[in-house]
Enzyme design. Structure first.
Site, PDB file in Angstrom:
ATOM      1  CG  ASP A  36      -7.658  -3.666  29.654  1.00 24.63           C
ATOM      2  OD1 ASP A  36      -8.402  -2.861  29.047  1.00 24.63           O
ATOM      3  OD2 ASP A  36      -7.949  -4.165  30.743  1.00 24.63           O
ATOM      4  CG  HIS A 239       3.973  -8.152   1.796  1.00 21.90           C
ATOM      5  ND1 HIS A 239       3.276  -7.015   1.512  1.00 21.90           N
ATOM      6  CD2 HIS A 239       5.250  -7.863   1.479  1.00 21.90           C
ATOM      7  CE1 HIS A 239       4.093  -6.092   1.033  1.00 21.90           C
ATOM      8  NE2 HIS A 239       5.301  -6.583   1.011  1.00 21.90           N
ATOM      9  CG  ASP A 256      12.151  -8.794   3.284  1.00 20.88           C
ATOM     10  OD1 ASP A 256      12.824  -8.045   4.025  1.00 20.88           O
ATOM     11  OD2 ASP A 256      11.465  -8.373   2.329  1.00 20.88           O
ATOM     12  CG  ASP A 267      13.643  -3.827   3.485  1.00 22.88           C
ATOM     13  OD1 ASP A 267      13.464  -5.033   3.716  1.00 22.88           O
ATOM     14  OD2 ASP A 267      12.949  -3.178   2.664  1.00 22.88           O
ATOM     15  CG  HIS A 346       8.874  -7.121  -6.010  1.00 23.57           C
ATOM     16  ND1 HIS A 346      10.168  -6.658  -6.048  1.00 23.57           N
ATOM     17  CD2 HIS A 346       8.962  -8.432  -5.683  1.00 23.57           C
ATOM     18  CE1 HIS A 346      10.992  -7.638  -5.722  1.00 23.57           C
ATOM     19  NE2 HIS A 346      10.292  -8.737  -5.514  1.00 23.57           N
ATOM     20  CG  HIS A 350      11.471   0.285  -0.718  1.00 22.78           C
ATOM     21  ND1 HIS A 350      12.019   0.537   0.509  1.00 22.78           N
ATOM     22  CD2 HIS A 350      11.393  -1.078  -0.814  1.00 22.78           C
ATOM     23  CE1 HIS A 350      12.248  -0.616   1.128  1.00 22.78           C
ATOM     24  NE2 HIS A 350      11.881  -1.605   0.347  1.00 22.78           N
ATOM     25  CG  HIS A 357       7.947   0.394   1.721  1.00 18.13           C
ATOM     26  ND1 HIS A 357       6.852  -0.276   1.281  1.00 18.13           N
ATOM     27  CD2 HIS A 357       8.942  -0.529   1.757  1.00 18.13           C
ATOM     28  CE1 HIS A 357       7.161  -1.563   1.054  1.00 18.13           C
ATOM     29  NE2 HIS A 357       8.421  -1.724   1.351  1.00 18.13           N
ATOM     30  CD  GLU A 380      12.928  -4.724  -2.038  1.00 19.21           C
ATOM     31  OE1 GLU A 380      12.322  -5.756  -1.705  1.00 19.21           O
ATOM     32  OE2 GLU A 380      12.795  -3.629  -1.463  1.00 19.21           O
ATOM     33  CE1 TYR A 384       9.815 -13.344  -4.510  1.00 22.00           C
ATOM     34  CE2 TYR A 384       9.625 -11.919  -6.438  1.00 22.00           C
ATOM     35  CZ  TYR A 384      10.065 -12.141  -5.150  1.00 22.00           C
ATOM     36  OH  TYR A 384      10.775 -11.159  -4.491  1.00 22.00           O
ATOM     37  NE  ARG A 401      12.060  -9.550  -1.076  1.00 23.69           N
ATOM     38  CZ  ARG A 401      10.991 -10.295  -0.823  1.00 23.69           C
ATOM     39  NH1 ARG A 401      10.344 -10.890  -1.814  1.00 23.69           N
ATOM     40  NH2 ARG A 401      10.548 -10.454   0.412  1.00 23.69           N
ATOM     41  CD  GLU A 403      14.840  -5.649   0.787  1.00 20.81           C
ATOM     42  OE1 GLU A 403      14.321  -6.610   1.378  1.00 20.81           O
ATOM     43  OE2 GLU A 403      14.286  -4.543   0.656  1.00 20.81           O
TER      44      GLU A 403
HETATM   45  N1  GLY Z   1      10.496  -5.710   3.666  1.00 22.06           N
HETATM   46  C1  GLY Z   1       9.638  -5.057   2.781  1.00 22.06           C
HETATM   47  C2  GLY Z   1      10.278  -4.767   1.497  1.00 22.06           C
HETATM   48  O1  GLY Z   1      11.246  -5.409   1.140  1.00 22.06           O
HETATM   49  O2  GLY Z   1       9.924  -3.845   0.813  1.00 22.06           O
HETATM   50 MN    MN Z   2      12.453  -3.642   0.708  1.00 23.15          MN
HETATM   51 MN    MN Z   3      12.516  -6.386   2.507  1.00 19.62          MN
END
Ligand code: GLY
Ligand code: MN
Ligand code: MN
Length: 437
Positions: A36, A239, A256, A267, A346, A350, A357, A380, A384, A401, A403
């Site tokens: 529920d 992630h 992040d 972000d 990566h 974006h 995104h 970003e 790693y 990272r 960003e």
């Molecule tokens: N927080 C997801 C990214 O950095 O794309």
């Molecule tokens: Mn991002």
């Molecule tokens: Mn991010």
């Protein structure tokens, strides 16, 4: 955001659609978490973009040039029993008075009303595949029209993807949108400051996450995506959202975390030493990522294309990895062979907007899209370093990272998150600087 902004967006999309068209957008459904319990409701971004209407069980319809009104909304009617449990609903009368609909109907009347309007249009703009149940209903109405096929009612000749037009509009942020994104950035920066200052060895990742959530909720906002707070090796899991482990002296922590304000996301990532002091190896890699970040931001300006910031970051990162001995060889050859991807797997950013995104094509006719004023993107870069035997021990498990959120302006760019420290010395000064409880 005021109602004129939404009316302006509807006019813009209807100009692109032209007369004889109809656009149909279903609201996001309520999603069940377990039994529920429901997930917090978040309106579909396209639906919100055109309506500002944030209830489920609704359908927005745009019909450019329709004499009886161009913007129609189907929504839930008043239901005192349900409203006792869930709170007030907008109702069709409210859809007209508060949301600018020319006409509004109870959602239960949609089978009686909408097919007749579709039957007067030649082209249907619709995003197929996002909500299969609604796709089936729409096809049902079309089939009914085909079978009835008489008088001034007919089957539309064309089905067109609405998202092509709409997502191109959404890519260019208006003044009101930029101001919402600046607010999301400001609150996210404050949350990062709070978390970095509160960090101590022995804390758990979820306690650091709580510092972010505290700052978000006291500003009436929510995370724009699941916070990633990873210490040591967890910082190398792109992630990582469990946020469960203890933070240890000598490790870095990568966070992040960004909030959503008025449906617009920030972000933001920062990486810092749990005990406030980088080891020489951590510092060397941090400075490489920071140099890549700066080089990428330099490329964010009108006339540069989408991939220029990424190319710049890859150059700096690869040269840096050769300098510290983690890659061996000639940098241009290592780039051509994609060898840097072992450590930087990566892309450098974006689009950012209502969705983290965000929508918008990265290529136009097979060419990278040129950056134009009003576009917002993240920058970003990261590094790693895996826990692998052929990597010297002092480099292993370092995840970094950095960003930031960057607006393309007429003469360059504006970093919306620039108020957050980023230089290694400034990060060290901030880390753990809050008075202990
Ligand atoms: N927080 C997801 C990214 O950095 O794309
Ligand atoms: Mn991002
Ligand atoms: Mn991010």
């Amino acid at each position: 955001m005021n109602s004129k902004e939404f009316a302006r967006r509807r006019r813009a999309i209807m100009r692109m659609m032209g007369k004889g068209s109809i656009a149909i957008l279903p609201a996001a459904p309520v999603r069940t978490r377990n039994r529920d319990v429901e997930y917090p409701y978040r309106q579909d971004s396209d639906f919100h973009y055109l309506t500002s209407f944030d209830e489920p069980d609704a359908v927005a319809v745009l019909v450019p040039g329709r004499a009886a009104g161009e913007f129609l909304l189907f929504c839930r009617g008043s239901d005192p029993d349900r409203e006792l449990w869930d709170g007030r609903r907008a109702t069709p009368a409210g859809a007209v008075s508060d949301y600018g609909a020319a006409e509004a109907f109870a959602i239960d009347a949609i089978d009686d009303v909408l097919p007749g309007i579709i039957g007067q249009c030649e082209r249907v703009y619709y995003t197929m595949g996002a909500q299969p149940d609604f796709d089936a209903r729409l096809m049902g109405w079309i089939n009914d029209l085909r079978e009835a096929g008489s008088g001034d009612q007919h089957t539309p000749d064309e089905f067109v993807a609405l998202d092509h037009l709409l997502h191109d509009l959404r890519l260019y942020k208006s003044r009101a949108e930029i101001s919402a994104m600046k607010k999301a950035a400001r609150i996210s920066v404050a949350a990062h400051r709070r978390a970095i200052a509160a960090c101590r060895p022995g804390m758990h990742e979820y306690q650091l996450e709580a510092e972010y959530l505290h700052e978000f909720r006291r500003n009436a906002v929510e995370p724009a995506y699941q916070p990633i707070v990873g210490g040591g090796a967890n910082g190398c899991v792109l992630h990582y959202v469990k946020n469960a482990d203890e933070l240890r002296a000598g490790d870095l922590v990568l966070a992040d975390v960004g909030c959503e304000y008025d449906c617009y996301a920030a972000d933001v990532t920062r990486t810092w030493p749990v005990d406030g002091r980088f080891t020489p190896e951590q510092r060397a890699l941090y400075d490489i990522v920071l140099a890549a970040h700066d080089a990428a931001i330099q490329q964010v300006r009108p006339g540069r294309h989408w991939n220029d910031p990424h190319d710049a970051a890859v150059q700096v990162i690869t040269a840096g990895l050769v300098r510290v001995g983690l890659l061996k060889g000639e940098p241009q050859k290592l780039i051509a062979d994609g060898k840097y991807r072992r450590f930087f797997m990566h892309r450098t950013g974006h689009w950012l907007g209502m969705d983290v995104h965000d929508v918008g094509d990265y290529k136009v006719s097979d060419h990278w899209r040129l950056l134009e004023p009003g576009m917002v993107l993240t920058v970003e870069p990261g590094l790693y370093i895996p826990n692998a035997r052929n990597i010297p021990a002092q480099w292993r498990n370092i995840g970094i990272r950095i960003e930031d959120d960057v607006l393309v302006t007429r003469d360059g760019n504006e970093v919306l998150t620039a108020a957050l420290p980023v230089a290694a010395d400034d990060i060290e000064a901030l880390a753990g600087s809050a008075a202990a409880d």
